[in-house]
Scaffold this motif. Structure first.
Motif, PDB file in Angstrom:
ATOM      1  N   LYS A  27       0.856  -1.181   0.000  1.00 45.49           N
ATOM      2  CA  LYS A  27       0.000   0.000   0.000  1.00 45.49           C
ATOM      3  C   LYS A  27       0.896   1.236   0.000  1.00 45.49           C
ATOM      4  CE  LYS A  27      -3.526  -2.218   2.816  1.00 45.49           C
ATOM      5  NZ  LYS A  27      -4.203  -2.178   4.121  1.00 45.49           N
ATOM      6  N   LYS A  30       1.548   6.293   4.051  1.00 43.99           N
ATOM      7  CA  LYS A  30       0.669   7.371   4.488  1.00 43.99           C
ATOM      8  C   LYS A  30       1.379   8.224   5.526  1.00 43.99           C
ATOM      9  CE  LYS A  30      -3.415   4.676   3.538  1.00 43.99           C
ATOM     10  NZ  LYS A  30      -4.609   4.050   4.079  1.00 43.99           N
ATOM     11  N   TRP A  32       0.590  11.234   6.691  1.00 42.47           N
ATOM     12  CA  TRP A  32      -0.272  11.906   7.668  1.00 42.47           C
ATOM     13  C   TRP A  32      -0.766  10.941   8.739  1.00 42.47           C
ATOM     14  CZ3 TRP A  32       0.460  16.702   8.087  1.00 42.47           C
ATOM     15  CH2 TRP A  32       0.799  17.460   6.982  1.00 42.47           C
ATOM     16  N   THR A  33      -0.932   9.676   8.419  1.00 46.04           N
ATOM     17  CA  THR A  33      -1.310   8.692   9.428  1.00 46.04           C
ATOM     18  C   THR A  33      -0.172   8.505  10.430  1.00 46.04           C
ATOM     19  OG1 THR A  33      -2.690   7.553   7.813  1.00 46.04           O
ATOM     20  CG2 THR A  33      -2.099   6.322   9.785  1.00 46.04           C
ATOM     21  N   LEU A  34       1.045   8.427   9.933  1.00 46.59           N
ATOM     22  CA  LEU A  34       2.201   8.318  10.815  1.00 46.59           C
ATOM     23  C   LEU A  34       2.324   9.560  11.690  1.00 46.59           C
ATOM     24  CD1 LEU A  34       4.784   6.870  11.733  1.00 46.59           C
ATOM     25  CD2 LEU A  34       5.956   8.010   9.842  1.00 46.59           C
ATOM     26  N   ALA A  36      -0.046  11.666  12.606  1.00 48.87           N
ATOM     27  CA  ALA A  36      -1.136  11.685  13.585  1.00 48.87           C
ATOM     28  C   ALA A  36      -0.883  10.675  14.703  1.00 48.87           C
ATOM     29  CB  ALA A  36      -2.463  11.394  12.890  1.00 48.87           C
ATOM     30  N   SER A  37      -0.359   9.521  14.366  1.00 48.97           N
ATOM     31  CA  SER A  37      -0.061   8.503  15.381  1.00 48.97           C
ATOM     32  C   SER A  37       1.010   8.990  16.351  1.00 48.97           C
ATOM     33  CB  SER A  37       0.412   7.210  14.722  1.00 48.97           C
ATOM     34  OG  SER A  37      -0.558   6.716  13.859  1.00 48.97           O
TER      35      SER A  37
END
Length: 59
Positions: A27, A30, A32-34, A36-37
Motif C-alpha cells: 500500500k 501514508k 499523515w497517518t504516521l 497523527a499517530s
C-alpha cells in the motif's frame, strides 16, 4: 548513466530484485497517518506524565 556490470551480473541483479520481498505489492505510505499517530502518542504520554506530577504535588 551506463551500467558498469557485465550482462551476466545485471541479469542476476534483475532476478534478485524481482523475487521475494522486493516483488511484493505494498500500500502507499501514508505520511499523515504516521504523523497523527506520533502526535497522539506524544499527547497521551504528556498527559500521563502531567497526571503523575500532579499526583505527587509537583504541579
Amino acid at each position: 548513466m551506463a551500467s558498469k556490470l557485465t550482462p551476466e551480473d545485471q541479469a542476476r541483479v534483475e532476478r534478485v530484485i524481482h523475487r521475494g520481498v522486493n516483488s511484493v505489492e505494498r500500500k502507499p505510505f501514508k505520511v499523515w497517518t504516521l504523523f497523527a499517530s506520533i502526535l497522539l502518542l506524544l499527547v497521551l504520554m504528556s498527559g500521563f506524565s502531567y497526571f503523575i506530577a500532579w499526583q505527587h504535588g509537583v504541579v
